[in-house]
Design an enzyme around this catalytic site. Structure first.
Site, PDB file in Angstrom:
ATOM      1  CB  ILE A  68       5.514   5.184   0.287  1.00  0.00           C
ATOM      2  CG1 ILE A  68       5.084   6.665   0.298  1.00  0.00           C
ATOM      3  CG2 ILE A  68       7.003   5.081  -0.040  1.00  0.00           C
ATOM      4  CD1 ILE A  68       5.760   7.497   1.372  1.00  0.00           C
ATOM      5  CD  GLN A  74       4.032  12.635  13.561  1.00  0.00           C
ATOM      6  OE1 GLN A  74       4.987  13.141  12.990  1.00  0.00           O
ATOM      7  NE2 GLN A  74       3.177  11.853  12.939  1.00  0.00           N
ATOM      8  CE1 TYR A 112       5.831   7.737  11.231  1.00  0.00           C
ATOM      9  CE2 TYR A 112       6.733   9.946  10.978  1.00  0.00           C
ATOM     10  CZ  TYR A 112       6.310   8.749  10.427  1.00  0.00           C
ATOM     11  OH  TYR A 112       6.385   8.573   9.062  1.00  0.00           O
ATOM     12  CB  ALA A 121       6.680  -1.893   7.766  1.00  0.00           C
ATOM     13  NE  ARG A 128      -3.435  -0.045   2.854  1.00  0.00           N
ATOM     14  CZ  ARG A 128      -4.107   0.223   3.975  1.00  0.00           C
ATOM     15  NH1 ARG A 128      -3.964  -0.558   5.030  1.00  0.00           N
ATOM     16  NH2 ARG A 128      -4.889   1.283   4.044  1.00  0.00           N
ATOM     17  CE1 TYR A 174       2.797  15.655   7.259  1.00  0.00           C
ATOM     18  CE2 TYR A 174       4.726  17.051   6.970  1.00  0.00           C
ATOM     19  CZ  TYR A 174       3.804  16.427   7.789  1.00  0.00           C
ATOM     20  OH  TYR A 174       3.903  16.571   9.156  1.00  0.00           O
TER      21      TYR A 174
END
Length: 240
Positions: free
Chosen positions: A14, A144, A147, A83, A12, A179
């Protein structure tokens, strides 16, 4: 020589674009996915690329999954650690599980996949590992801390592992996308997304195929003298 490539999160967004780009370059591609069997089957039907299910945060599952791919398709020459998950929130509201899940998947997955493949690449004298970081791992992002920390860790992981592989013909590089027009970004509220795009000098979101072309180059023989580098593909949003 035909190379075997594994793309984590490769069915899915990228990841799908990277899987297709490597296939177009002549690689035999295996796309890893975490859990959506229906979408994985649709991906395989659409692309002809085999999909293999396991959680990259699970160390033993990575060892088993990569062994299965090697037995089915041949020794793994290329690994794309794409991932990733998000569990956004300010630190005051972020649970330990929110922190830990992101670290285990986004950064731990890179370690697990390298452990499963790096030794064999060194032994054969050729290999490519490309880790997908993020502009938010370079510049930080409000809400974030998990992340951004994981993605920043990817950039350090890349530089260190590159030094271990260089004399064996194994390059390790990273790409830091800005983005990109994917489902994850599409979920951002319109008003917030408008502000994000307003800070991108080229004035638009990136396309997944633009990231995939960068990956394809780093996996090619043309990039043999590039290792330990981070290629920023962000429309000028962050420069350093």
């Amino acid at each position: 020589m035909t190379r075997v490539a594994v793309v984590t999160g490769g069915t899915r967004g990228i990841g799908e674009a990277i899987s297709l780009a490597l296939k177009e370059q002549g690689c035999i591609v295996a796309a890893n996915y975490a859990g959506n069997d229906e979408k994985a089957r649709a991906f395989t039907d659409r692309t002809g690329i085999q999909a293999f299910r396991w959680d990259v945060a699970d160390h033993d599952a990575c060892l088993v999954g990569c062994a299965q791919i090697a037995e089915t398709l041949g020794p793994i020459d290329i690994v794309i650690n794409n991932a990733g998950i998000t569990r956004d929130g300010v630190l005051a509201k972020m649970s330990f599980d929110d922190w830990n899940e992101v670290m285990r998947t986004n950064l731990g997955g890179c370690f697990n996949m390298a452990k499963a493949t790096f030794g064999d690449m060194r032994a054969r004298g050729w290999g490519r590992i490309v880790n997908i970081g993020s502009v938010n791992g370079q510049a930080g992002q409000y809400g974030q801390v998990n992340y951004a920390a994981a993605k920043s860790g990817i950039h350090g992981f890349t530089k260190a592992l590159a030094q271990e592989g260089a004399k064996y013909g194994v390059t390790v590089n990273a790409i830091a996308p800005g983005y990109v027009d994917t489902d994850m970004v599409a979920a951002v509220p319109a008003a917030v997304l408008e502000k994000i795009v307003g800070k991108i000098p080229v004035g638009r979101l990136g396309q997944a195929a633009e990231i995939a072309r960068g990956v394809g180059f780093l996996c090619s023989d043309h990039a043999a003298f590039i290792t330990g580098s981070t290629l920023s593909i962000n429309g000028g949003q962050h420069m350093y």
